[in-house]
Design an enzyme around this catalytic site. Structure first.
Site, PDB file in Angstrom:
ATOM      1  N   GLY A   1      -3.120  10.069   1.305  1.00 39.40           N
ATOM      2  CA  GLY A   1      -3.319  10.955   0.157  1.00 39.40           C
ATOM      3  C   GLY A   1      -4.364  10.489  -0.823  1.00 39.40           C
ATOM      4  O   GLY A   1      -4.801   9.333  -0.803  1.00 39.40           O
ATOM      5  N   GLU A   2      -4.790  11.403  -1.666  1.00 42.90           N
ATOM      6  CA  GLU A   2      -5.789  11.123  -2.692  1.00 42.90           C
ATOM      7  C   GLU A   2      -5.066  11.086  -4.052  1.00 42.90           C
ATOM      8  O   GLU A   2      -4.647  12.130  -4.563  1.00 42.90           O
ATOM      9  CB  GLU A   2      -6.869  12.225  -2.652  1.00 42.90           C
ATOM     10  CG  GLU A   2      -7.804  12.261  -3.837  1.00 42.90           C
ATOM     11  CD  GLU A   2      -8.404  10.908  -4.214  1.00 42.90           C
ATOM     12  OE1 GLU A   2      -8.911  10.194  -3.338  1.00 42.90           O
ATOM     13  OE2 GLU A   2      -8.358  10.564  -5.413  1.00 42.90           O
TER      14      GLU A   2
ATOM     15  N   CYS B   1     -10.678   9.161   8.931  1.00 42.69           N
ATOM     16  CA  CYS B   1      -9.314   8.863   8.466  1.00 42.69           C
ATOM     17  C   CYS B   1      -8.283   9.744   9.160  1.00 42.69           C
ATOM     18  O   CYS B   1      -8.405  10.960   9.170  1.00 42.69           O
ATOM     19  CB  CYS B   1      -9.238   9.060   6.952  1.00 42.69           C
ATOM     20  SG  CYS B   1      -7.582   8.812   6.289  1.00 42.69           S
TER      21      CYS B   1
ATOM     22  N   SER C   1     -13.880   4.829  -3.132  1.00 40.47           N
ATOM     23  CA  SER C   1     -14.289   4.822  -1.735  1.00 40.47           C
ATOM     24  C   SER C   1     -15.602   5.588  -1.611  1.00 40.47           C
ATOM     25  O   SER C   1     -15.604   6.814  -1.585  1.00 40.47           O
ATOM     26  CB  SER C   1     -13.212   5.510  -0.883  1.00 40.47           C
ATOM     27  OG  SER C   1     -11.983   4.836  -1.018  1.00 40.47           O
ATOM     28  N   LEU C   2     -16.719   4.874  -1.531  1.00 39.68           N
ATOM     29  CA  LEU C   2     -18.026   5.559  -1.466  1.00 39.68           C
ATOM     30  C   LEU C   2     -18.450   5.844  -0.033  1.00 39.68           C
ATOM     31  O   LEU C   2     -18.798   6.951   0.316  1.00 39.68           O
ATOM     32  CB  LEU C   2     -19.104   4.711  -2.139  1.00 39.68           C
ATOM     33  CG  LEU C   2     -19.255   4.793  -3.660  1.00 39.68           C
ATOM     34  CD1 LEU C   2     -20.562   4.132  -4.066  1.00 39.68           C
ATOM     35  CD2 LEU C   2     -19.207   6.211  -4.179  1.00 39.68           C
ATOM     36  N   HIS C   3     -18.495   4.812   0.783  1.00 40.17           N
ATOM     37  CA  HIS C   3     -18.813   4.918   2.222  1.00 40.17           C
ATOM     38  C   HIS C   3     -20.226   5.418   2.528  1.00 40.17           C
ATOM     39  O   HIS C   3     -20.578   5.586   3.708  1.00 40.17           O
ATOM     40  CB  HIS C   3     -17.830   5.837   2.965  1.00 40.17           C
ATOM     41  CG  HIS C   3     -16.389   5.570   2.661  1.00 40.17           C
ATOM     42  ND1 HIS C   3     -15.866   4.307   2.620  1.00 40.17           N
ATOM     43  CD2 HIS C   3     -15.364   6.407   2.367  1.00 40.17           C
ATOM     44  CE1 HIS C   3     -14.571   4.379   2.320  1.00 40.17           C
ATOM     45  NE2 HIS C   3     -14.253   5.632   2.162  1.00 40.17           N
TER      46      HIS C   3
ATOM     47  N   SER D   1      -6.950   3.796  -5.679  1.00 42.70           N
ATOM     48  CA  SER D   1      -8.136   3.988  -4.850  1.00 42.70           C
ATOM     49  C   SER D   1      -8.406   5.481  -4.719  1.00 42.70           C
ATOM     50  O   SER D   1      -7.531   6.250  -4.337  1.00 42.70           O
ATOM     51  CB  SER D   1      -7.898   3.377  -3.466  1.00 42.70           C
ATOM     52  OG  SER D   1      -8.992   3.640  -2.621  1.00 42.70           O
TER      53      SER D   1
ATOM     54  N   ASN E   1     -11.867   0.940  11.333  1.00 43.99           N
ATOM     55  CA  ASN E   1     -10.795   0.741  12.316  1.00 43.99           C
ATOM     56  C   ASN E   1     -10.914   1.862  13.335  1.00 43.99           C
ATOM     57  O   ASN E   1     -10.685   3.017  12.987  1.00 43.99           O
ATOM     58  CB  ASN E   1      -9.414   0.876  11.668  1.00 43.99           C
ATOM     59  CG  ASN E   1      -9.081  -0.287  10.773  1.00 43.99           C
ATOM     60  OD1 ASN E   1      -9.456  -1.416  11.036  1.00 43.99           O
ATOM     61  ND2 ASN E   1      -8.375   0.010   9.699  1.00 43.99           N
TER      62      ASN E   1
ATOM     63  N   CYS F   1       0.865  -1.175   0.000  1.00 44.19           N
ATOM     64  CA  CYS F   1       0.000   0.000   0.000  1.00 44.19           C
ATOM     65  C   CYS F   1       0.904   1.228   0.000  1.00 44.19           C
ATOM     66  O   CYS F   1       1.721   1.389   0.901  1.00 44.19           O
ATOM     67  CB  CYS F   1      -0.858  -0.085   1.267  1.00 44.19           C
ATOM     68  SG  CYS F   1      -1.928   1.307   1.521  1.00 44.19           S
TER      69      CYS F   1
HETATM   70  N1  SAH Z   1      -7.664   8.714  -0.676  1.00 47.40           N
HETATM   71  C1  SAH Z   1      -7.979   7.514  -1.333  1.00 47.40           C
HETATM   72  C2  SAH Z   1      -6.855   6.526  -1.208  1.00 47.40           C
HETATM   73  C3  SAH Z   1      -6.800   5.697   0.025  1.00 47.40           C
HETATM   74  S1  SAH Z   1      -7.160   6.522   1.509  1.00 47.40           S
HETATM   75  C4  SAH Z   1      -9.300   6.969  -0.870  1.00 47.40           C
HETATM   76  O1  SAH Z   1      -9.869   7.497   0.072  1.00 47.40           O
HETATM   77  O2  SAH Z   1      -9.785   6.041  -1.505  1.00 47.40           O
HETATM   78  C5  SAH Z   1      -6.980   5.383   2.739  1.00 47.40           C
HETATM   79  C6  SAH Z   1      -7.881   4.167   2.759  1.00 47.40           C
HETATM   80  O3  SAH Z   1      -8.074   3.809   4.096  1.00 47.40           O
HETATM   81  C7  SAH Z   1      -9.252   4.354   2.150  1.00 47.40           C
HETATM   82  O4  SAH Z   1      -9.578   3.183   1.446  1.00 47.40           O
HETATM   83  C8  SAH Z   1     -10.140   4.527   3.332  1.00 47.40           C
HETATM   84  O5  SAH Z   1     -11.398   4.074   2.999  1.00 47.40           O
HETATM   85  C9  SAH Z   1      -9.449   3.683   4.387  1.00 47.40           C
HETATM   86  N2  SAH Z   1      -9.631   4.164   5.727  1.00 47.40           N
HETATM   87  C10 SAH Z   1      -9.333   5.381   6.200  1.00 47.40           C
HETATM   88  N3  SAH Z   1      -9.660   5.481   7.512  1.00 47.40           N
HETATM   89  C11 SAH Z   1     -10.153   4.282   7.870  1.00 47.40           C
HETATM   90  C12 SAH Z   1     -10.659   3.758   9.099  1.00 47.40           C
HETATM   91  N4  SAH Z   1     -10.693   4.475  10.218  1.00 47.40           N
HETATM   92  N5  SAH Z   1     -11.087   2.487   9.085  1.00 47.40           N
HETATM   93  C13 SAH Z   1     -11.049   1.737   7.972  1.00 47.40           C
HETATM   94  N6  SAH Z   1     -10.579   2.167   6.801  1.00 47.40           N
HETATM   95  C14 SAH Z   1     -10.131   3.429   6.745  1.00 47.40           C
HETATM   96 FE1  SF4 Z   2      -8.031   9.578   4.081  1.00 47.52          FE
HETATM   97 FE2  SF4 Z   2      -8.473   8.866   1.524  1.00 47.52          FE
HETATM   98 FE3  SF4 Z   2     -10.198  10.450   2.845  1.00 47.52          FE
HETATM   99 FE4  SF4 Z   2      -7.793  11.390   2.148  1.00 47.52          FE
HETATM  100  S1  SF4 Z   2      -9.438  10.737   0.776  1.00 47.52           S
HETATM  101  S2  SF4 Z   2      -8.809  11.689   4.115  1.00 47.52           S
HETATM  102  S3  SF4 Z   2      -6.531   9.568   2.444  1.00 47.52           S
HETATM  103  S4  SF4 Z   2      -9.706   8.295   3.289  1.00 47.52           S
END
Ligand code: SAH
Ligand code: SF4
Length: 341
Positions: free
Chosen positions: A158-159, A116, A214-216, A190, A289, A102
């Site tokens: 990061g994004e 996050c 990442s929809l959530h 991602s 998490n 990762c």
């Molecule tokens: N910024 C991009 C790239 C990954 S970000 C994105 O958001 O898709 C980090 C990853 O960790 C994302 O897949 C996010 O969904 C996951 N993530 C961040 N915080 C989290 C948490 N507290 N529990 C579980 N997954 C988490």
């Molecule tokens: Fe974290 Fe990805 Fe959201 Fe940025 S976009 S704050 S890295 S989960």
């Protein structure tokens, strides 16, 4: 440009510009990426004068490994120190002898998702392509005997689509057949879902880059609360996914973090089914998490199973993902931005 982010063509030009035949540049690319050799002195089939040229181009790997932590489940977290003192993290996750790595794409993140840690302190800067590739390089020293790198996920700090240039170049280098030669289907970007970025990624890679979104959330209000800096509606994101030119038989992955009493009801699952009705996807459900910078909590196991069942009953592929490396804060989303320590 740093050598580590240069294509074989660019290294060939470096060679010819300095009076060497073009193939010396391609040999250099092979040393760097296939053989992971970064000391010019060890590149024995290159003439000394060319090795000197390489040595003068500056440090080959613009990063050093700081602290490394190893989890009971074999997951390894590496802190990466960059040239300007900024720090990012990368994680190696073993599945038998196969490693998934990762990688981070930015120092911090501007999106600021509620759950996050990485985005807590905002965005500091983009990583260069060389700094992204360097994470893969420096982690090689931590492989156990017999292990090899199988997948790379752009899922660290990061994004990626806010750093499209760095991300695209890193993909090109990591997948180059004369280098690491990672299969494009095994390199996943991602994103939080930036329609214009998704379109550009699709064009630049002709849909070869594996896409995870990442929809959530399945409604815009919940989404806005969880992912404040996304800047597009769910409908616009779904439209961008539908237009992404994935090769036949490949699907986009939807990441959905399940959060207790926020997005985990059966009604949310049904809404998600309707939202995704027009596209072919695979859904990863990740119970949140928990960590000390959020009050949000994961649902009970039974709730997670029930949410998944609603999706399965409607014919969607939905998987519950295990957390890895929890004891070392290495699970995705546990990566800290340097400033927030
Ligand atoms: N910024 C991009 C790239 C990954 S970000 C994105 O958001 O898709 C980090 C990853 O960790 C994302 O897949 C996010 O969904 C996951 N993530 C961040 N915080 C989290 C948490 N507290 N529990 C579980 N997954 C988490
Ligand atoms: Fe974290 Fe990805 Fe959201 Fe940025 S976009 S704050 S890295 S989960």
């Amino acid at each position: 440009m740093t050598l580590l982010a240069a294509t074989p063509e660019e290294l060939s030009r470096l060679a010819t510009d300095n009076g060497f035949p073009a193939f010396r540049g391609r040999q250099l690319f092979g040393w760097l990426h296939k053989r992971a050799e970064t000391d010019p002195a060890a590149m024995t089939n290159l003439p000394i004068a060319f090795r000197d040229l390489v040595a003068c181009a500056g440090p080959v790997v613009p990063a050093n490994v700081g602290v490394t932590l190893r989890s009971a489940d074999g997951t390894r977290k590496l802190e990466i120190a960059l040239g300007d003192g900024a720090r990012v993290e990368t994680v190696l996750i073993p599945e038998g002898p196969r490693l998934t790595q990762c990688v981070s794409t930015q120092v911090g993140c501007a999106v600021g998702c509620a759950f996050c840690r990485s985005g807590r302190a905002g965005l500091k800067r983009n990583l260069t392509a060389a700094e992204i590739v360097a994470q893969v390089h420096v982690a090689r020293a931590l492989y156990d005997p017999g292990e090899s790198l199988r997948n790379v996920v752009f899922m660290g700090v990061g994004e990626p689509l806010h750093n499209l240039q760095g991300t695209l170049r890193a993909l090109e280098i990591l997948e180059h057949p004369d280098g690491l030669d990672l299969s494009s289907r095994r390199v996943t970007v991602s994103t939080v879902g930036i329609p214009r970025g998704i379109a550009r990624l699709g064009e630049a890679t002709r849909g070869e880059a594996a896409l995870a979104v990442s929809l959530h959330a399945a409604d815009d209000a919940t989404r806005a609360a969880l992912v404040p800096g996304a800047g597009a509606s769910l409908a616009e994101i779904v439209e961008a996914i539908a237009a992404y030119p994935l090769p036949k038989h490949r699907r986009c992955t939807i990441e959905y973090i399940l959060i207790k009493s926020v997005n985990d009801r059966d009604a949310d699952a049904r809404r998600l089914v309707r939202l995704l009705a027009s596209i072919k996807v695979k859904i990863n459900l990740l119970p949140l998490n928990p960590h000390d910078s959020t009050k949000l909590e994961p649902p009970e196991d039974g709730r997670v199973a029930s949410f998944q069942q609603v999706l399965l009953d409607k014919g969607l592929s939905a998987f519950i993902r295990r957390r890895r490396g929890e004891d070392i804060n290495a699970a995705c989303g546990q990566l800290l931005a340097a400033e927030s320590r």
